[in-house]
Design a protein around this motif. Structure first.
Motif, PDB file in Angstrom:
ATOM      1  N   ALA A  72       0.832  -1.202   0.000  1.00 23.99           N
ATOM      2  CA  ALA A  72       0.000   0.000   0.000  1.00 23.99           C
ATOM      3  C   ALA A  72       0.869   1.255   0.000  1.00 23.99           C
ATOM      4  CB  ALA A  72      -0.926   0.003   1.209  1.00 23.99           C
ATOM      5  N   ALA A  73       1.987   1.205   0.742  1.00 22.89           N
ATOM      6  CA  ALA A  73       2.890   2.345   0.755  1.00 22.89           C
ATOM      7  C   ALA A  73       3.490   2.571  -0.627  1.00 22.89           C
ATOM      8  CB  ALA A  73       3.991   2.117   1.783  1.00 22.89           C
ATOM      9  N   ARG A  74       3.857   1.476  -1.305  1.00 23.90           N
ATOM     10  CA  ARG A  74       4.405   1.616  -2.654  1.00 23.90           C
ATOM     11  C   ARG A  74       3.375   2.209  -3.609  1.00 23.90           C
ATOM     12  NH1 ARG A  74       7.061  -4.344  -2.602  1.00 23.90           N
ATOM     13  NH2 ARG A  74       9.073  -3.830  -1.654  1.00 23.90           N
ATOM     14  N   SER A  75       2.130   1.773  -3.485  1.00 23.92           N
ATOM     15  CA  SER A  75       1.097   2.299  -4.393  1.00 23.92           C
ATOM     16  C   SER A  75       0.867   3.787  -4.154  1.00 23.92           C
ATOM     17  CB  SER A  75      -0.210   1.519  -4.198  1.00 23.92           C
ATOM     18  OG  SER A  75      -0.704   1.717  -2.880  1.00 23.92           O
ATOM     19  N   ILE A  76       0.935   4.198  -2.858  1.00 24.99           N
ATOM     20  CA  ILE A  76       0.770   5.628  -2.564  1.00 24.99           C
ATOM     21  C   ILE A  76       1.913   6.421  -3.176  1.00 24.99           C
ATOM     22  CG2 ILE A  76       0.822   7.328  -0.693  1.00 24.99           C
ATOM     23  CD1 ILE A  76      -0.764   5.355   1.005  1.00 24.99           C
ATOM     24  N   LEU A  77       3.143   5.924  -3.041  1.00 22.38           N
ATOM     25  CA  LEU A  77       4.275   6.632  -3.614  1.00 22.38           C
ATOM     26  C   LEU A  77       4.204   6.645  -5.148  1.00 22.38           C
ATOM     27  CD1 LEU A  77       7.172   5.452  -1.279  1.00 22.38           C
ATOM     28  CD2 LEU A  77       6.164   7.717  -1.414  1.00 22.38           C
ATOM     29  N   ALA A  78       3.649   5.565  -5.734  1.00 20.68           N
ATOM     30  CA  ALA A  78       3.485   5.558  -7.194  1.00 20.68           C
ATOM     31  C   ALA A  78       2.507   6.644  -7.625  1.00 20.68           C
ATOM     32  CB  ALA A  78       2.998   4.185  -7.649  1.00 20.68           C
ATOM     33  N   LEU A  79       1.421   6.770  -6.884  1.00 19.29           N
ATOM     34  CA  LEU A  79       0.480   7.859  -7.184  1.00 19.29           C
ATOM     35  C   LEU A  79       1.136   9.225  -6.967  1.00 19.29           C
ATOM     36  CD1 LEU A  79      -2.730   6.372  -5.495  1.00 19.29           C
ATOM     37  CD2 LEU A  79      -2.282   6.588  -7.952  1.00 19.29           C
ATOM     38  N   ALA A  80       1.996   9.302  -5.965  1.00 20.49           N
ATOM     39  CA  ALA A  80       2.693  10.556  -5.717  1.00 20.49           C
ATOM     40  C   ALA A  80       3.629  10.898  -6.871  1.00 20.49           C
ATOM     41  CB  ALA A  80       3.469  10.469  -4.410  1.00 20.49           C
ATOM     42  N   GLU A 105      18.277  -4.024  -4.136  1.00 24.52           N
ATOM     43  CA  GLU A 105      18.400  -3.872  -5.579  1.00 24.52           C
ATOM     44  C   GLU A 105      17.374  -2.882  -6.112  1.00 24.52           C
ATOM     45  OE1 GLU A 105      20.699  -4.870  -7.617  1.00 24.52           O
ATOM     46  OE2 GLU A 105      21.764  -5.727  -5.905  1.00 24.52           O
ATOM     47  N   ARG A 106      16.141  -2.968  -5.599  1.00 21.47           N
ATOM     48  CA  ARG A 106      15.121  -2.017  -6.030  1.00 21.47           C
ATOM     49  C   ARG A 106      15.515  -0.601  -5.621  1.00 21.47           C
ATOM     50  NH1 ARG A 106       9.145  -4.448  -5.083  1.00 21.47           N
ATOM     51  NH2 ARG A 106       8.719  -2.568  -6.309  1.00 21.47           N
ATOM     52  N   ALA A 107      16.134  -0.480  -4.447  1.00 16.15           N
ATOM     53  CA  ALA A 107      16.576   0.842  -4.003  1.00 16.15           C
ATOM     54  C   ALA A 107      17.660   1.382  -4.925  1.00 16.15           C
ATOM     55  CB  ALA A 107      17.082   0.757  -2.567  1.00 16.15           C
ATOM     56  N   GLU A 147      12.239  15.228  -5.627  1.00 11.90           N
ATOM     57  CA  GLU A 147      13.350  14.656  -4.860  1.00 11.90           C
ATOM     58  C   GLU A 147      12.853  13.953  -3.603  1.00 11.90           C
ATOM     59  OE1 GLU A 147      16.033  16.938  -1.965  1.00 11.90           O
ATOM     60  OE2 GLU A 147      17.187  16.963  -3.828  1.00 11.90           O
ATOM     61  N   GLU A 148      11.924  14.589  -2.880  1.00 16.72           N
ATOM     62  CA  GLU A 148      11.425  14.011  -1.633  1.00 16.72           C
ATOM     63  C   GLU A 148      10.773  12.654  -1.869  1.00 16.72           C
ATOM     64  OE1 GLU A 148      11.798  14.989   1.402  1.00 16.72           O
ATOM     65  OE2 GLU A 148      12.823  16.872   0.983  1.00 16.72           O
ATOM     66  N   ILE A 149       9.980  12.555  -2.926  1.00 19.11           N
ATOM     67  CA  ILE A 149       9.280  11.281  -3.178  1.00 19.11           C
ATOM     68  C   ILE A 149      10.274  10.224  -3.647  1.00 19.11           C
ATOM     69  CG2 ILE A 149       7.502  10.203  -4.594  1.00 19.11           C
ATOM     70  CD1 ILE A 149       6.011  12.876  -4.519  1.00 19.11           C
ATOM     71  N   TRP A 150      11.263  10.592  -4.458  1.00 23.00           N
ATOM     72  CA  TRP A 150      12.298   9.632  -4.843  1.00 23.00           C
ATOM     73  C   TRP A 150      12.998   9.067  -3.611  1.00 23.00           C
ATOM     74  CZ3 TRP A 150      12.869   7.185  -9.182  1.00 23.00           C
ATOM     75  CH2 TRP A 150      12.505   7.768 -10.403  1.00 23.00           C
ATOM     76  N   LEU A 151      13.417   9.965  -2.727  1.00 28.81           N
ATOM     77  CA  LEU A 151      14.154   9.500  -1.545  1.00 28.81           C
ATOM     78  C   LEU A 151      13.264   8.706  -0.597  1.00 28.81           C
ATOM     79  CD1 LEU A 151      16.329  12.668  -0.785  1.00 28.81           C
ATOM     80  CD2 LEU A 151      16.967  10.587  -2.010  1.00 28.81           C
ATOM     81  N   ALA A 152      11.987   9.064  -0.508  1.00 28.97           N
ATOM     82  CA  ALA A 152      11.079   8.285   0.331  1.00 28.97           C
ATOM     83  C   ALA A 152      10.916   6.874  -0.225  1.00 28.97           C
ATOM     84  CB  ALA A 152       9.727   8.988   0.420  1.00 28.97           C
ATOM     85  N   ALA A 153      10.819   6.759  -1.548  1.00 28.12           N
ATOM     86  CA  ALA A 153      10.706   5.431  -2.155  1.00 28.12           C
ATOM     87  C   ALA A 153      11.969   4.618  -1.908  1.00 28.12           C
ATOM     88  CB  ALA A 153      10.436   5.575  -3.652  1.00 28.12           C
ATOM     89  N   VAL A 154      13.135   5.263  -2.016  1.00 26.77           N
ATOM     90  CA  VAL A 154      14.398   4.553  -1.750  1.00 26.77           C
ATOM     91  C   VAL A 154      14.452   4.084  -0.301  1.00 26.77           C
ATOM     92  CG1 VAL A 154      16.887   4.885  -1.583  1.00 26.77           C
ATOM     93  CG2 VAL A 154      15.654   5.761  -3.557  1.00 26.77           C
ATOM     94  N   LYS A 155      14.042   4.968   0.633  1.00 27.40           N
ATOM     95  CA  LYS A 155      14.066   4.582   2.045  1.00 27.40           C
ATOM     96  C   LYS A 155      13.110   3.423   2.318  1.00 27.40           C
ATOM     97  CE  LYS A 155      13.645   6.416   6.716  1.00 27.40           C
ATOM     98  NZ  LYS A 155      13.372   7.587   7.562  1.00 27.40           N
ATOM     99  N   LEU A 156      11.955   3.449   1.689  1.00 28.60           N
ATOM    100  CA  LEU A 156      10.988   2.371   1.871  1.00 28.60           C
ATOM    101  C   LEU A 156      11.585   1.031   1.429  1.00 28.60           C
ATOM    102  CD1 LEU A 156       8.067   1.413   2.486  1.00 28.60           C
ATOM    103  CD2 LEU A 156       7.512   1.942   0.105  1.00 28.60           C
TER     104      LEU A 156
END
Length: 969
Positions: A654-662, A687-689, A670-679
C-alpha cells in the motif's frame, strides 16, 4: 509776639481753606471758628468761614495743583528705620522689609522654578487684575467639575491608597513582625535546652546593679476619709504664694464636683465620670473640630480593620487600638451592622468568646433587620442557643433565605432539615436556592415531585427545569423542556439539553435541527450569540460524550462574528484551544468545517493530519490523508505521511502504491524519490533501491540524491562503488560539504589517514564555512597525535567563521582532553565573551567549574540563556550529580518539552530513569522519544549516523546512546 501771631493767623487760615482736613468746602462740616487773638477786632475777609463755590479747586488759579511737597508725605526715611508698629512680626520690622514685601506682592513670580507642567505657576497669572462676576462664575464651574471628577476617582483613589498602605506595611514591618518567625521557633525549644542557655553576665558596678529605690507605701482610703471628716484648718504658709495669705482649709481646697454635697466623703461616681470625660476627649481627636462630624469613614476603616485585627499572640497595643476604634464606630453609628460584627470577631480572635457573644447579641438588638448580624450571632453561639438565635432571627426576617439555610444546617437529623426547609418554602416559595437545597435531601421520586412544584413557583430558573428533565422519562423530559423554552425563551442551555436528550435516545438527525432552531429563536428574542460561550458549551458536551451535539454546536456557531479574512487563523486557534482543553471532538469538528471552507489549503490539511496522528487512530489519519491528496495533489508531505502510515502498519504494498500515485502527481520530486528509496532499503529490497536511485540520478539529479546513493553503497559495504559515486558527485556538486565529509570518513574507515586529510582539506577549500568539516579535520589530527596541528586548525577555523560556538567548544574540549585545564578555562572565558548567548558553551562551562562553583555558574547560564535546551539539560545533570532526583526529573521534563528534537536530552533522561526510575517511567520516556523522533544532538548523531546502525529504530538508538553515557559529571 503779637505781630508774629498776626502773620501766622492768615497763613493757617488760608491753608485750612486750601484743602486741609477741616476745610468746610470739602468735608461739608461746620465752619472752623478762628482762634482768639489780639487782632480779633480787625476787619476780616468776607470769604473766610464761608462754603466754597461749586467747582472750586484750591490753588488752581496760581497753578498750585498736581504736586506734593515733603510736608505732605513726611520726612524721608532710611530703609533700616523701624516701622511704627512696635509689635510687627520678624521680617516686617523695618521700612525696607515693608517696601520689599509690597514689591513682592505687586510683582508676579514667573521664575522657571515656580512653574509646574501640570499646574502651571504656583500663583495665579492674573491675580493682579480685577476679580469680576464672570471670574467668580468660572471659578464655581471649575470647582463643580473638580468635585465631580474627585467623586468619580474616589473609589480608585481609596483602593490605591489602601494598596500603598499594605505595600508600605509589607516593606517596613514592625520589629515585632520581623522577629515573629524566630518567636514561633521558641515553641520547639525543650525545657532542657532552655535551662542550658547560659546567663548573660552583668558588667555594671555594684551601685548600678543594686540601686536603692525609693519606697512608696500606698495610703489607705480610711486616711483620707478621716481627715476629710475632721475639717481642721492648716495655717502653714504656701511658699508658692509667698506672703500673700494662708492656705484655704483642707476640705475647701478640694474640687467641689468631687465632693458629695453636705458630706466630706469622696464621690467615686464623679471620679468615674471624670475618667469617661477624659476618654471622650481622646476619642474626639478623630473628630472634625469644625463641624463636629467624624472624619473617619466607618466603611473605610472597618474594612481596614482586617489588617489591624491581630492573630493569637499579636501585639496587645494593636488589639487595644482596634477595640478602641470599633467602640468609636459603634457609638458613632450604633445601627451599623459591620461595626458589631467586627467587634465580635475581634474579641473572638483574642479568645474572649463570651464577650464576643454579648457584643453580637447587643448588635442584634440594635440592628434587628440585618441578616449578617443574625448569622454571625448564630455562628458564635453554641448549638441549642444558636437554634434559638436563628428562631428569633426568623421572627424578625421571615423572608431571609440565608437564615433559613443556616437553620437547616444547624439541624443534625435529615428529617429535621427537611421540616425546616419545607417551612421556609412556605414563607419564601420563590427562592431557587431553597428549592435546590430541599431537593438535594429528597429521594429521586420525591425530588421529581418537588421539582414539578418548584418550576411552578420559579418558572425562570433554568437549573430547576433541567434538573426536572433529567429525572423524567424521555417523553416527559421533552414536554418539560418545551415548557421551559416557553417560560425562558432566551436561555441556550435548554436547547442544548434538548439536543443532548435526542442524541442520548438515538435521534441524532434531530440534533442539528434543534441547534439551528436554537440559534434562530435566540436571535428572534434579541439574544446576542456569544461564540466563545457556545464553544465552551460544546466542550462540555464533548466531555459528557455527546459527540453529535458537540459537532452540531461547533458547525452552527464557528463562523459567527468573524471577518472573512480572519477565518482560517481564528479557526486554527480555536482548534488548538480545544485540544489544550481535552475536547478532541470539538477540535475534529473545527478542522472538518475548516477543510470544507478551505479544501485547497495545504496548511489546514497538514494541521488536521498532525491532529489525527497525535490524537486519532491510524484509520482516521489514512482516511484524512486520502482526502487531502485528492484536494492537494502537489503537497508532497501529505503523500509521504500517507506512505509512512502504511509502512508503519507494515503494509508495504500500500505504501508503494501511494508513492506511485505521488510520482504521477509530482514527477521528478526529490522528496518522493528519496522516500521510495528509504521504503525499499528499510525492507531489505536493496536492488530495487539501487535501481530507484539510478533512475533518480538520471531523471532528477540533486546533491541529496547522490549523497543517498553514496550512503546506500557505503552502509552495504560496497566501498569502491561508494567512492566512485562520491567522486562522480563531487564533479557536479563540489560545494556540497556532506559529500566531502563522507569521502573523508570512508577513507578514515579504510585507515587511509592521508587521503582522509586530503579530502577534508579539499572540502575546506570549496566550503570554508562548513563548521562540521573543520571539526572532522581537527579530530583527525588529534587522533593521529598531532595536537599542535589540531589546535592550529581550530584557530584558523575560528578566523574563517567568527562567533561560532561549536568551534570554540571544540577548542575548549581539545585542551581539556590534553590535560591543560587552565588553558581550557581561559579559552572558555574568551568564548563566552565572543558568544555570550550560546547555550552549548554555558552548558560546558558549568561542568568545567569545581563542584562548589557549579551551582553559581548554572545560575549565570540560566540568566543568559533561560530557554536554551542545552543549559536546561546541564542544570538537570547538575541536580542528578547532587542526587536531587525529583528536581533532576523536573528539569529533564522541561528540557524535552522545550526541544523534543534534541536526542542527547532523551538519552540522558532515559539513562537517568534507568538508574532512578521505575519500569513505567522508563517505558514512558522511551515511548515519548519514539513519538518525537529526535534527529539532532552530539551523542545522538554519533550513533544514529554510524554506518553500523543505519537500520536501527529510534528506541534501539536511544538504548544504545544511553548505554554509552557515563556519569563522569
Amino acid at each position: 509776639m503779637a505781630s508774629a501771631a498776626a502773620k501766622q493767623a492768615p497763613k493757617n487760615t488760608s491753608k485750612a481753606s486750601a484743602g486741609g482736613p477741616g476745610a468746610a468746602g470739602v468735608s461739608g462740616g461746620p465752619p472752623i471758628m478762628p482762634l482768639a487773638s489780639p487782632l480779633m477786632g480787625k476787619k476780616k475777609k468776607p470769604f473766610l468761614g464761608m462754603p466754597a463755590p461749586l467747582g472750586y479747586v484750591p490753588g488752581l488759579g496760581r497753578g498750585a495743583t498736581g504736586f506734593t511737597t515733603r510736608s505732605d508725605i513726611g520726612p524721608a526715611r532710611d530703609a533700616n528705620d523701624p516701622v511704627d508698629d512696635r509689635h510687627a512680626p520678624p521680617g516686617k520690622r523695618t521700612v525696607g522689609d515693608q517696601m520689599k514685601k509690597n514689591q513682592d506682592d505687586d510683582d508676579e513670580d514667573l521664575n522657571d522654578t515656580n512653574y509646574d507642567e501640570f499646574n502651571g505657576y504656583a500663583g495665579s497669572l492674573f491675580s493682579s487684575g480685577p476679580y469680576e462676576k464672570d471670574d467668580e462664575e468660572a471659578d464655581a464651574i471649575y470647582a463643580a467639575l473638580d468635585k465631580r471628577m474627585d467623586e468619580r476617582r474616589k473609589e480608585r483613589r481609596e483602593l490605591r491608597e489602601k494598596e500603598e498602605i499594605e505595600k508600605y506595611r509589607m516593606e517596613r514591618p514592625k520589629i515585632q513582625q520581623q522577629f515573629s518567625d524566630l518567636k514561633r521557633k521558641l515553641a520547639e525549644v525543650s525545657e532542657e535546652e532552655w535551662l542550658s542557655i547560659p546567663e548573660v553576665g552583668d558588667a555594671r558596678n555594684k551601685r548600678q546593679r543594686n540601686p536603692r529605690y525609693e519606697k512608696l507605701t500606698p495610703v489607705p482610703d480610711s486616711f483620707f476619709s478621716k481627715h476629710l471628716q475632721t475639717g481642721e484648718n492648716h495655717t502653714t504658709v504656701d511658699p508658692l504664694q509667698g506672703l500673700g495669705g494662708l492656705n484655704t482649709p483642707y476640705p475647701g481646697s478640694m474640687t467641689p464636683g468631687l465632693m458629695t454635697p453636705g458630706t466630706g466623703e469622696l464621690d467615686m461616681r464623679k471620679i468615674g465620670q471624670a475618667r469617661n470625660t477624659l476618654m471622650d476627649m481622646r476619642l474626639s481627636q478623630v473628630s472634625d473640630s469644625v463641624s463636629g462630624q467624624t472624619v473617619v469613614d466607618p466603611k473605610g476603616y472597618l474594612t481596614d480593620l482586617n489588617s489591624m485585627i491581630p492573630t493569637h499572640g499579636g501585639d496587645i497595643s494593636d488589639i487595644k487600638k482596634a477595640r478602641l476604634l470599633l467602640k468609636s464606630v459603634r457609638e458613632t453609628n450604633p445601627h451599623h451592622p459591620p461595626a458589631w460584627i467586627a467587634s465580635a470577631r475581634l474579641e473572638e480572635v483574642t479568645g474572649k468568646l463570651q464577650v464576643a457573644r454579648n457584643l453580637i447579641m447587643k448588635g442584634t438588638e440594635m440592628c434587628p433587620k440585618s441578616e449578617d448580624v443574625w448569622l454571625e450571632a448564630a455562628r458564635l453561639q453554641p448549638g441549642d442557643t444558636a437554634k434559638a438565635v436563628v428562631a428569633q432571627a426568623v421572627r424578625h426576617l421571615p423572608q431571609s433565605v440565608r437564615i433559613y439555610i443556616r437553620a437547616a444546617e444547624l439541624e443534625t437529623d435529615v428529617r429535621a432539615k427537611k421540616r425546616v426547609l419545607r417551612k421556609a418554602l412556605e414563607n419564601v416559595s420563590k427562592s431557587v436556592r431553597l428549592w435546590k437545597t430541599a431537593v438535594e435531601l429528597e429521594e429521586p421520586e420525591d425530588a421529581r415531585i418537588m421539582l414539578s412544584r418548584a418550576v411552578e413557583c420559579c418558572p425562570t430558573s433554568v437549573e430547576l427545569w433541567l434538573a426536572l428533565a433529567r429525572l423524567e422519562t424521555y417523553e416527559n423530559a421533552r414536554r418539560v423542556l418545551n415548557k421551559a423554552r416557553e417560560n425562558i425563551p432566551t436561555d441556550r442551555h435548554i436547547w442544548i439539553t434538548a439536543a443532548k436528550l435526542e442524541e442520548a435516545n438515538g435521534n441524532t438527525q434531530m440534533v442539528d435541527k434543534i441547534i439551528d432552531r436554537a440559534i434562530t429563536s435566540l436571535h428572534a428574542n434579541g439574544v446576542e450569540i456569544n461564540r466563545e460561550q457556545w464553544i465552551q458549551d460544546a466542550e462540555e458536551c464533548d466531555k459528557a460524550s455527546s459527540v453529535a451535539t458537540c459537532q452540531a454546536v461547533i458547525r452552527a456557531v464557528i463562523g459567527i462574528g468573524i471577518e472573512e479574512e480572519d477565518r482560517k487563523h481564528t479557526w486554527m486557534e480555536d482548534a488548538e484551544s480545544c485540544v489544550a482543553h481535552g475536547a478532541l471532538e470539538c477540535a475534529r469538528a473545527i478542522y472538518a468545517h475548516a477543510l470544507q471552507v478551505f479544501p485547497s489549503k495545504k496548511s489546514v490539511w497538514l494541521r488536521a493530519a498532525y491532529f489525527e496522528k497525535n490524537h486519532g487512530t491510524r484509520e482516521s489519519l489514512e482516511a484524512l490523508l486520502q482526502r487531502a491528496v485528492a484536494h492537494c495533489p502537489k503537497a508532497e508531505v501529505l503523500w509521504l505521511m500517507g506512505a509512512k502510515s502504511k509502512w508503519l502498519a507494515e503494509d508495504v504494498p500500500a505504501a508503494r502504491s501511494i508513492l506511485a500515485l505521488a510520482f504521477q502527481a509530482n514527477p521528478n520530486s526529490e522528496e518522493i524519490w528519496l522516500a521510495a528509496v528509504k521504503l525499499e532499503s528499510e525492507n531489505n529490497e536493496y536492488e530495487r533501491a539501487r535501481r530507484l536511485l539510478a533512475k533518480a540520478r538520471s531523471s532528477a539529479p540533486t546533491a541529496r540524491v547522490f549523497m543517498k546513493s553514496v550512503k546506500l553503497e557505503w552502509v552495504l559495504g560496497n566501498i569502491d562503488a561508494a567512492q566512485e559515486l562520491c567522486t562522480e558527485a563531487l564533479k557536479h556538486y563540489e560545494d556540497f560539504p556532506k559529500l566531502w565529509m563522507m569521502r573523508g570518513q570512508i577513507e578514515e574507515q579504510c585507515e587511509n589517514m592521508d587521503k582522509a586529510r586530503e579530502a577534508y582539506n579539499q572540502g575546506l577549500k570549496k566550503c570554508p564555512h562548513s563548521v562540521a568539516l573543520w571539526l572532522l579535520l581537527s579530530r583527525l589530527e588529534e587522533r593521529v597525535g598531532q595536537l599542535t596541528r589540531a589546535r592550529a586548525i581550530l584557530e584558523k577555523a575560528r578566523l574563517k567563521n567568527p562567533q561560532s560556538p561549536e568551534l570554540w567548544l571544540e577548542s575548549v574540549r581539545l585542551e581539556f582532553r590534553a590535560g591543560l585545564k587552565n588553558i581550557s578555562n581561559t579559552l572558555m572565558a574568551k568564548a563566552l565573551q565572543e558568544c555570550p548567548n550560546s547555550g552549548i558553551l554555558w552548558a560546558e562551562a558549568v561542568f568545567l567549574e569545581a563542584r562548589p562553583q557549579r551551582k553559581t555558574k548554572s545560575v549565570d547560564a540560566l540568566k543568559k540563556c533561560e530557554h536554551d535546551p542545552h543549559v536546561l539539560l546541564a542544570v538537570a545533570k547538575l541536580f542528578w550529580s547532587e542526587r536531587k532526583i525529583t528536581k533532576a526529573r523536573e528539569w529533564f521534563l522541561r528540557t524535552v518539552k522545550i526541544e523534543p528534537d534534541l536526542g542527547d536530552a532523551w538519552a540522558l533522561f532515559y539513562k537517568f530513569e534507568l538508574q532512578h526510575g521505575t519500569e513505567e517511567q522508563q517505558e514512558e520516556v522511551r515511548k515519548r522519544c519514539e513519538n518525537a523522533e529526535p534527529r539532532h544532538g552530539e551523542l545522538w548523531c554519533a550513533e544514529s549516523k554510524h554506518v553500523l546502525n543505519w537500520q536501527k529504530k529510534t528506541g534501539e538508538i536511544l538504548a544504545l546512546v544511553a548505554s554509552k553515557i557515563k556519569n563522569t559529571f
